[in-house]
Design a protein around this motif. Structure first.
Motif, PDB file in Angstrom:
ATOM      1  N   GLY A 100       1.185  -0.789   0.024  1.00  0.00           N
ATOM      2  CA  GLY A 100       0.085   0.157  -0.167  1.00  0.00           C
ATOM      3  C   GLY A 100       0.842   1.227  -0.321  1.00  0.00           C
ATOM      4  N   ILE A 101      -0.239   2.974  -0.172  1.00  0.00           N
ATOM      5  CA  ILE A 101       0.885   3.338  -0.115  1.00  0.00           C
ATOM      6  C   ILE A 101      -0.154   4.858   0.699  1.00  0.00           C
ATOM      7  N   LEU A 102      -0.357   6.031   0.830  1.00  0.00           N
ATOM      8  CA  LEU A 102      -0.911   6.802   1.875  1.00  0.00           C
ATOM      9  C   LEU A 102       0.008   8.272   1.661  1.00  0.00           C
ATOM     10  N   TRP A 103      -0.792   9.019   0.942  1.00  0.00           N
ATOM     11  CA  TRP A 103      -0.410  10.340   0.928  1.00  0.00           C
ATOM     12  C   TRP A 103      -1.106  11.086   2.296  1.00  0.00           C
ATOM     13  N   ILE A 104      -1.060  11.976   2.464  1.00  0.00           N
ATOM     14  CA  ILE A 104      -1.627  12.769   3.588  1.00  0.00           C
ATOM     15  C   ILE A 104      -0.897  14.267   3.865  1.00  0.00           C
ATOM     16  N   CYS A 105      -2.078  15.421   3.610  1.00  0.00           N
ATOM     17  CA  CYS A 105      -1.739  16.202   3.068  1.00  0.00           C
ATOM     18  C   CYS A 105      -2.271  17.768   3.654  1.00  0.00           C
ATOM     19  N   THR A 106      -1.497  17.774   4.647  1.00  0.00           N
ATOM     20  CA  THR A 106      -1.555  18.520   5.975  1.00  0.00           C
ATOM     21  C   THR A 106      -1.961  20.071   5.868  1.00  0.00           C
ATOM     22  N   PRO A 107      -2.726  20.768   6.930  1.00  0.00           N
ATOM     23  CA  PRO A 107      -2.398  22.000   6.519  1.00  0.00           C
ATOM     24  C   PRO A 107      -1.368  22.912   6.285  1.00  0.00           C
ATOM     25  N   ALA A 108      -0.204  22.420   6.661  1.00  0.00           N
ATOM     26  CA  ALA A 108       1.223  23.009   6.888  1.00  0.00           C
ATOM     27  C   ALA A 108       1.211  23.036   5.542  1.00  0.00           C
ATOM     28  N   LEU A 109       0.814  22.006   4.939  1.00  0.00           N
ATOM     29  CA  LEU A 109       1.741  20.913   3.503  1.00  0.00           C
ATOM     30  C   LEU A 109       3.733  20.740   3.855  1.00  0.00           C
ATOM     31  N   LYS A 110       3.951  20.747   4.499  1.00  0.00           N
ATOM     32  CA  LYS A 110       5.299  20.069   4.626  1.00  0.00           C
ATOM     33  C   LYS A 110       5.254  18.661   4.819  1.00  0.00           C
ATOM     34  N   HIS A 111       6.556  18.459   3.384  1.00  0.00           N
ATOM     35  CA  HIS A 111       6.036  16.514   3.036  1.00  0.00           C
ATOM     36  C   HIS A 111       7.608  16.199   4.419  1.00  0.00           C
ATOM     37  N   ARG A 112       7.233  14.774   4.162  1.00  0.00           N
ATOM     38  CA  ARG A 112       8.262  14.309   4.904  1.00  0.00           C
ATOM     39  C   ARG A 112       7.661  12.605   4.661  1.00  0.00           C
ATOM     40  N   VAL A 113       8.427  11.914   4.470  1.00  0.00           N
ATOM     41  CA  VAL A 113       8.814  10.347   3.549  1.00  0.00           C
ATOM     42  C   VAL A 113       9.409   9.660   5.315  1.00  0.00           C
ATOM     43  N   HIS A 114       8.722   8.620   5.313  1.00  0.00           N
ATOM     44  CA  HIS A 114       8.300   7.527   6.126  1.00  0.00           C
ATOM     45  C   HIS A 114      10.199   6.125   5.339  1.00  0.00           C
ATOM     46  N   GLY A 115      10.996   6.044   5.172  1.00  0.00           N
ATOM     47  CA  GLY A 115      11.721   5.041   4.987  1.00  0.00           C
ATOM     48  C   GLY A 115      11.206   3.810   5.502  1.00  0.00           C
ATOM     49  N   LYS A 116      10.618   3.413   6.432  1.00  0.00           N
ATOM     50  CA  LYS A 116       9.889   2.613   6.630  1.00  0.00           C
ATOM     51  C   LYS A 116       8.186   2.157   6.267  1.00  0.00           C
ATOM     52  N   LYS A 117       8.157   0.709   6.615  1.00  0.00           N
ATOM     53  CA  LYS A 117       6.814   0.315   6.705  1.00  0.00           C
ATOM     54  C   LYS A 117       6.242   0.629   7.516  1.00  0.00           C
ATOM     55  N   VAL A 118       4.955   1.539   7.015  1.00  0.00           N
ATOM     56  CA  VAL A 118       4.277   1.648   8.999  1.00  0.00           C
ATOM     57  C   VAL A 118       3.132   0.597   9.384  1.00  0.00           C
ATOM     58  N   SER A 119       3.113   0.437   9.900  1.00  0.00           N
ATOM     59  CA  SER A 119       1.606  -0.232  11.008  1.00  0.00           C
ATOM     60  C   SER A 119       0.612   0.480  10.618  1.00  0.00           C
ATOM     61  N   LEU A 120      -0.389   0.049  10.407  1.00  0.00           N
ATOM     62  CA  LEU A 120      -2.168   0.518  10.091  1.00  0.00           C
ATOM     63  C   LEU A 120      -1.751   1.119  11.334  1.00  0.00           C
ATOM     64  N   THR A 121      -1.520  -0.194  12.597  1.00  0.00           N
ATOM     65  CA  THR A 121      -3.026   0.885  13.964  1.00  0.00           C
ATOM     66  C   THR A 121      -2.030   2.189  14.279  1.00  0.00           C
ATOM     67  N   CYS A 122      -0.919   2.462  13.370  1.00  0.00           N
ATOM     68  CA  CYS A 122      -0.244   3.467  13.680  1.00  0.00           C
ATOM     69  C   CYS A 122      -0.947   4.616  12.933  1.00  0.00           C
ATOM     70  N   ILE A 123      -1.608   4.278  11.750  1.00  0.00           N
ATOM     71  CA  ILE A 123      -2.359   5.070  11.026  1.00  0.00           C
ATOM     72  C   ILE A 123      -3.785   6.261  11.461  1.00  0.00           C
ATOM     73  N   ALA A 124      -4.538   5.505  11.983  1.00  0.00           N
ATOM     74  CA  ALA A 124      -5.841   6.064  12.326  1.00  0.00           C
ATOM     75  C   ALA A 124      -5.655   7.067  13.223  1.00  0.00           C
ATOM     76  N   PRO A 125      -4.718   7.154  14.464  1.00  0.00           N
ATOM     77  CA  PRO A 125      -4.249   8.195  15.420  1.00  0.00           C
ATOM     78  C   PRO A 125      -4.036   9.219  14.965  1.00  0.00           C
ATOM     79  N   ALA A 126      -3.015   8.917  14.056  1.00  0.00           N
ATOM     80  CA  ALA A 126      -2.222   9.838  13.482  1.00  0.00           C
ATOM     81  C   ALA A 126      -3.372  11.034  12.681  1.00  0.00           C
ATOM     82  N   ILE A 127      -4.624  10.147  11.843  1.00  0.00           N
ATOM     83  CA  ILE A 127      -5.887  10.942  10.961  1.00  0.00           C
ATOM     84  C   ILE A 127      -6.422  11.796  12.421  1.00  0.00           C
TER      85      ILE A 127
END
Length: 145
Positions: A100-127
């Motif tokens: 999978g792949i996930l792009w999130i555009c935040t109001p700050a519009l700051k670009h950030r790349v995660h080099g490692k896989k991110v667990s789905l359990t981490c994504i829900a709290p982030a969103i």
């Protein structure tokens, strides 16, 4: 490909699109013409027709040499593949990947790349953190959960 009927085309992905014709006969004729396109005797187009609509996409997913030709087996015409199609600079297919792949555009519009896989359990709290303060959106996310 020699399609002369009028049509409307709507993109789906980088290499996929819907083509709509006025009649089923026009769609069927176009499907046959698109199916005649070949590279090294390989069919170029992936096609699925339903009535007046064709769901079409390029079926070539690897890098091709600059001199490769596109042959129309329907009329014998041969031209450079890259006069019709463009080469994406990186090997990308537009197809879905198991990771999978996930792009999130935040109001700050700051670009950030995660080099490692991110667990789905981490994504829900982030969103949820990103959406705080936007109750209608949060409510809709909760309905979907």
């Amino acid at each position: 490909a020699g399609v002369t009927s009028s049509y409307e085309c709507s993109p789906v992905m980088a290499e996929e699109f819907f083509i709509r014709f006025k009649s089923e006969a026009e769609a069927q004729a176009a499907e046959q013409k698109l199916a005649a396109l070949r590279v090294d005797q390989r069919r170029v187009m992936r096609l699925q027709r339903e009535g007046v609509e064709i769901y079409a996409g390029c079926g070539i997913f690897e890098q091709l040499p600059a001199q490769v030709t596109l042959e129309n087996t329907g009329n014998g015409a041969v031209i450079s593949f890259f006069r019709v199609f463009y080469q994406i600079e990186d090997i990308k297919s537009g197809m879905h990947h198991a990771d999978g792949i996930l792009w999130i555009c935040t109001p700050a519009l700051k670009h950030r790349v995660h080099g490692k896989k991110v667990s789905l359990t981490c994504i829900a709290p982030a969103i949820t953190n990103i959406l705080k303060g936007s109750a209608p959106v949060i409510d809709r996310v909760n309905e979907l959960a």
